[in-house]
Design a protein around this motif. Structure first.
Motif, PDB file in Angstrom:
ATOM      1  N   MET A 277       0.735  -1.006  -0.053  1.00 20.89           N
ATOM      2  CA  MET A 277       0.151  -0.106  -0.090  1.00 20.89           C
ATOM      3  C   MET A 277       1.025   1.308  -0.141  1.00 20.89           C
ATOM      4  O   MET A 277       1.906   1.311   0.879  1.00 20.89           O
ATOM      5  N   ASP A 278       0.510   2.204  -1.045  1.00 21.45           N
ATOM      6  CA  ASP A 278       1.428   3.251  -0.706  1.00 21.45           C
ATOM      7  C   ASP A 278       0.813   4.496   0.360  1.00 21.45           C
ATOM      8  O   ASP A 278      -0.189   4.317   0.584  1.00 21.45           O
ATOM      9  N   PHE A 279       1.426   5.522   0.278  1.00 21.35           N
ATOM     10  CA  PHE A 279       1.165   6.506   1.228  1.00 21.35           C
ATOM     11  C   PHE A 279      -0.006   7.017   0.806  1.00 21.35           C
ATOM     12  O   PHE A 279      -1.038   7.220   1.908  1.00 21.35           O
ATOM     13  N   SER A 280      -0.414   7.346  -0.128  1.00 19.12           N
ATOM     14  CA  SER A 280      -1.703   8.059  -0.588  1.00 19.12           C
ATOM     15  C   SER A 280      -2.830   7.093  -0.197  1.00 19.12           C
ATOM     16  O   SER A 280      -4.119   7.501   0.170  1.00 19.12           O
ATOM     17  N   GLU A 281      -2.723   5.842  -0.764  1.00 21.26           N
ATOM     18  CA  GLU A 281      -3.851   4.781  -0.277  1.00 21.26           C
ATOM     19  C   GLU A 281      -4.052   4.810   1.235  1.00 21.26           C
ATOM     20  O   GLU A 281      -5.297   4.404   1.646  1.00 21.26           O
ATOM     21  N   PHE A 282      -3.005   4.434   2.090  1.00 21.23           N
ATOM     22  CA  PHE A 282      -2.925   4.325   3.174  1.00 21.23           C
ATOM     23  C   PHE A 282      -3.595   5.623   3.984  1.00 21.23           C
ATOM     24  O   PHE A 282      -4.825   5.535   4.844  1.00 21.23           O
ATOM     25  N   ALA A 283      -3.360   6.821   3.503  1.00 20.89           N
ATOM     26  CA  ALA A 283      -4.021   8.060   3.964  1.00 20.89           C
ATOM     27  C   ALA A 283      -5.412   8.044   3.817  1.00 20.89           C
ATOM     28  O   ALA A 283      -6.186   8.459   4.606  1.00 20.89           O
ATOM     29  N   ALA A 284      -5.893   7.618   2.429  1.00 27.08           N
ATOM     30  CA  ALA A 284      -7.168   7.560   2.308  1.00 27.08           C
ATOM     31  C   ALA A 284      -8.069   6.498   3.031  1.00 27.08           C
ATOM     32  O   ALA A 284      -9.079   6.843   3.716  1.00 27.08           O
ATOM     33  N   VAL A 285      -7.361   5.390   3.645  1.00 23.92           N
ATOM     34  CA  VAL A 285      -8.140   4.274   4.375  1.00 23.92           C
ATOM     35  C   VAL A 285      -8.133   5.073   5.787  1.00 23.92           C
ATOM     36  O   VAL A 285      -9.159   4.741   6.244  1.00 23.92           O
ATOM     37  N   LYS A 286      -7.167   5.575   6.225  1.00 29.07           N
ATOM     38  CA  LYS A 286      -6.993   5.871   7.674  1.00 29.07           C
ATOM     39  C   LYS A 286      -8.174   7.184   7.811  1.00 29.07           C
ATOM     40  O   LYS A 286      -8.814   7.072   8.625  1.00 29.07           O
ATOM     41  N   GLN A 287      -8.190   7.874   6.779  1.00 35.47           N
ATOM     42  CA  GLN A 287      -9.369   9.142   6.828  1.00 35.47           C
ATOM     43  C   GLN A 287     -10.695   8.448   6.928  1.00 35.47           C
ATOM     44  O   GLN A 287     -11.494   8.886   7.774  1.00 35.47           O
ATOM     45  N   ARG A 288     -10.964   7.419   5.848  1.00 32.39           N
ATOM     46  CA  ARG A 288     -12.362   6.667   5.921  1.00 32.39           C
ATOM     47  C   ARG A 288     -12.541   6.083   7.312  1.00 32.39           C
ATOM     48  O   ARG A 288     -13.704   6.073   7.790  1.00 32.39           O
ATOM     49  N   VAL A 289     -11.599   5.450   7.983  1.00 27.04           N
ATOM     50  CA  VAL A 289     -11.793   4.766   9.244  1.00 27.04           C
ATOM     51  C   VAL A 289     -11.944   5.761  10.424  1.00 27.04           C
ATOM     52  O   VAL A 289     -13.023   5.557  11.114  1.00 27.04           O
ATOM     53  N   MET A 290     -10.939   6.829  10.296  1.00 23.76           N
ATOM     54  CA  MET A 290     -11.737   8.042  11.361  1.00 23.76           C
ATOM     55  C   MET A 290     -12.929   8.434  11.149  1.00 23.76           C
ATOM     56  O   MET A 290     -13.553   8.817  12.237  1.00 23.76           O
ATOM     57  N   GLY A 291     -13.280   8.997  10.007  1.00 21.91           N
ATOM     58  CA  GLY A 291     -14.726   9.505   9.721  1.00 21.91           C
ATOM     59  C   GLY A 291     -15.842   8.553  10.157  1.00 21.91           C
ATOM     60  O   GLY A 291     -16.928   8.752  10.273  1.00 21.91           O
ATOM     61  N   GLU A 292     -15.625   7.137   9.748  1.00 21.03           N
ATOM     62  CA  GLU A 292     -16.774   6.060  10.264  1.00 21.03           C
ATOM     63  C   GLU A 292     -16.760   5.741  11.847  1.00 21.03           C
ATOM     64  O   GLU A 292     -17.777   4.908  12.155  1.00 21.03           O
ATOM     65  N   SER A 293     -15.795   5.954  12.489  1.00 19.13           N
ATOM     66  CA  SER A 293     -15.691   5.600  13.801  1.00 19.13           C
ATOM     67  C   SER A 293     -15.128   6.742  14.835  1.00 19.13           C
ATOM     68  O   SER A 293     -15.264   7.885  14.518  1.00 19.13           O
ATOM     69  N   PHE A 294     -14.711   6.254  16.042  1.00 19.75           N
ATOM     70  CA  PHE A 294     -14.090   7.251  16.868  1.00 19.75           C
ATOM     71  C   PHE A 294     -12.972   6.733  17.536  1.00 19.75           C
ATOM     72  O   PHE A 294     -12.567   5.643  17.416  1.00 19.75           O
ATOM     73  N   PRO A 295     -12.065   7.750  17.973  1.00 22.84           N
ATOM     74  CA  PRO A 295     -10.788   7.465  18.620  1.00 22.84           C
ATOM     75  C   PRO A 295     -10.894   6.748  19.854  1.00 22.84           C
ATOM     76  O   PRO A 295     -11.718   6.808  20.606  1.00 22.84           O
ATOM     77  N   SER A 296      -9.940   5.803  20.246  1.00 26.67           N
ATOM     78  CA  SER A 296      -9.637   5.163  21.401  1.00 26.67           C
ATOM     79  C   SER A 296      -9.388   6.154  22.506  1.00 26.67           C
ATOM     80  O   SER A 296      -8.719   7.201  22.072  1.00 26.67           O
ATOM     81  N   ALA A 297      -9.670   5.807  23.543  1.00 29.18           N
ATOM     82  CA  ALA A 297      -9.512   6.838  24.590  1.00 29.18           C
ATOM     83  C   ALA A 297      -9.125   6.074  26.159  1.00 29.18           C
ATOM     84  O   ALA A 297      -9.774   4.932  26.213  1.00 29.18           O
ATOM     85  N   GLY A 298      -9.119   6.775  26.965  1.00 31.44           N
ATOM     86  CA  GLY A 298      -9.004   6.301  28.290  1.00 31.44           C
ATOM     87  C   GLY A 298      -8.148   4.836  28.411  1.00 31.44           C
ATOM     88  O   GLY A 298      -7.043   4.869  27.796  1.00 31.44           O
ATOM     89  N   ASP A 299      -8.709   4.019  29.427  1.00 35.89           N
ATOM     90  CA  ASP A 299      -7.981   2.677  29.589  1.00 35.89           C
ATOM     91  C   ASP A 299      -7.534   1.854  28.271  1.00 35.89           C
ATOM     92  O   ASP A 299      -6.421   1.461  28.272  1.00 35.89           O
ATOM     93  N   ASP A 300      -8.328   2.103  27.431  1.00 28.91           N
ATOM     94  CA  ASP A 300      -8.192   1.360  25.992  1.00 28.91           C
ATOM     95  C   ASP A 300      -6.904   1.785  25.473  1.00 28.91           C
ATOM     96  O   ASP A 300      -5.936   1.194  24.922  1.00 28.91           O
ATOM     97  N   LEU A 301      -6.917   3.127  25.597  1.00 29.26           N
ATOM     98  CA  LEU A 301      -5.678   3.733  24.787  1.00 29.26           C
ATOM     99  C   LEU A 301      -4.304   3.673  25.517  1.00 29.26           C
ATOM    100  O   LEU A 301      -3.463   3.399  25.149  1.00 29.26           O
ATOM    101  N   ASP A 302      -4.550   3.709  26.803  1.00 28.30           N
ATOM    102  CA  ASP A 302      -3.449   3.524  27.847  1.00 28.30           C
ATOM    103  C   ASP A 302      -2.880   2.153  27.708  1.00 28.30           C
ATOM    104  O   ASP A 302      -1.716   1.858  27.457  1.00 28.30           O
ATOM    105  N   GLY A 303      -3.737   1.158  27.309  1.00 27.00           N
ATOM    106  CA  GLY A 303      -3.421  -0.224  27.386  1.00 27.00           C
ATOM    107  C   GLY A 303      -2.552  -0.362  26.020  1.00 27.00           C
ATOM    108  O   GLY A 303      -1.825  -1.151  25.824  1.00 27.00           O
ATOM    109  N   MET A 304      -2.959   0.175  24.893  1.00 29.00           N
ATOM    110  CA  MET A 304      -2.304   0.255  23.478  1.00 29.00           C
ATOM    111  C   MET A 304      -0.936   1.009  23.743  1.00 29.00           C
ATOM    112  O   MET A 304      -0.105   0.336  23.215  1.00 29.00           O
TER     113      MET A 304
END
Length: 133
Positions: A1-28
């Motif tokens: 996957m090249d960087f532009s494809e990755f950037a598009a996939v990342k933006q899609r995921v970010m637009g369709e869901s929500f960021p990890s936070a709290g204990d889940d993000l701490d664990g990661m």
């Protein structure tokens, strides 16, 4: 996957869901630290949460002397795919520069569930002459 494809996939995921936070993000973040330290090709690790949804976790590492860029890239990908990513979804891209290897990634816990964005910069050791080893 090249960087532009990755950037598009990342933006899609970010637009369709929500960021990890709290204990889940701490664990990661703890997992980033632990699994990178366990790598035989990495001798120093620094991990931090950024507060930026485009890059929730960032890690900076130092490769052991003699580690090539190819070996380092393969190792970062191995750690990401085997130990860090969530099983539901992941995308990543690896780039190499003068000083090391950079892995940018996004992973999602479940369809519609939270995501984690992150990056790992692994710097290669520098010899006394300034040549990368």
């Amino acid at each position: 996957m090249d960087f532009s494809e990755f950037a598009a996939v990342k933006q899609r995921v970010m637009g369709e869901s929500f960021p990890s936070a709290g204990d889940d993000l701490d664990g990661m973040a703890i997992d980033f630290d632990a699994y990178l330290w366990h790598s035989p090709l990495i001798k120093e690790v620094s991990v931090r949460r950024t507060g930026d949804t485009n890059n929730l976790i960032t890690a900076t590492c130092q490769a052991v002397p003699g580690c090539s860029m190819v070996e380092l890239a393969a190792e970062l990908e191995r750690v990401w795919l085997r130990d860090l990513r969530y099983s539901a979804f992941e995308a990543h891209v690896i780039t190499a520069g003068e000083r090391g290897v950079h892995l940018d990634a996004v992973t999602q816990i479940a369809p519609g569930g939270f995501y984690v964005t992150g990056s790992i910069l692994a710097e290669t050791a520098q010899s006394a002459t300034g040549e990368t080893t």
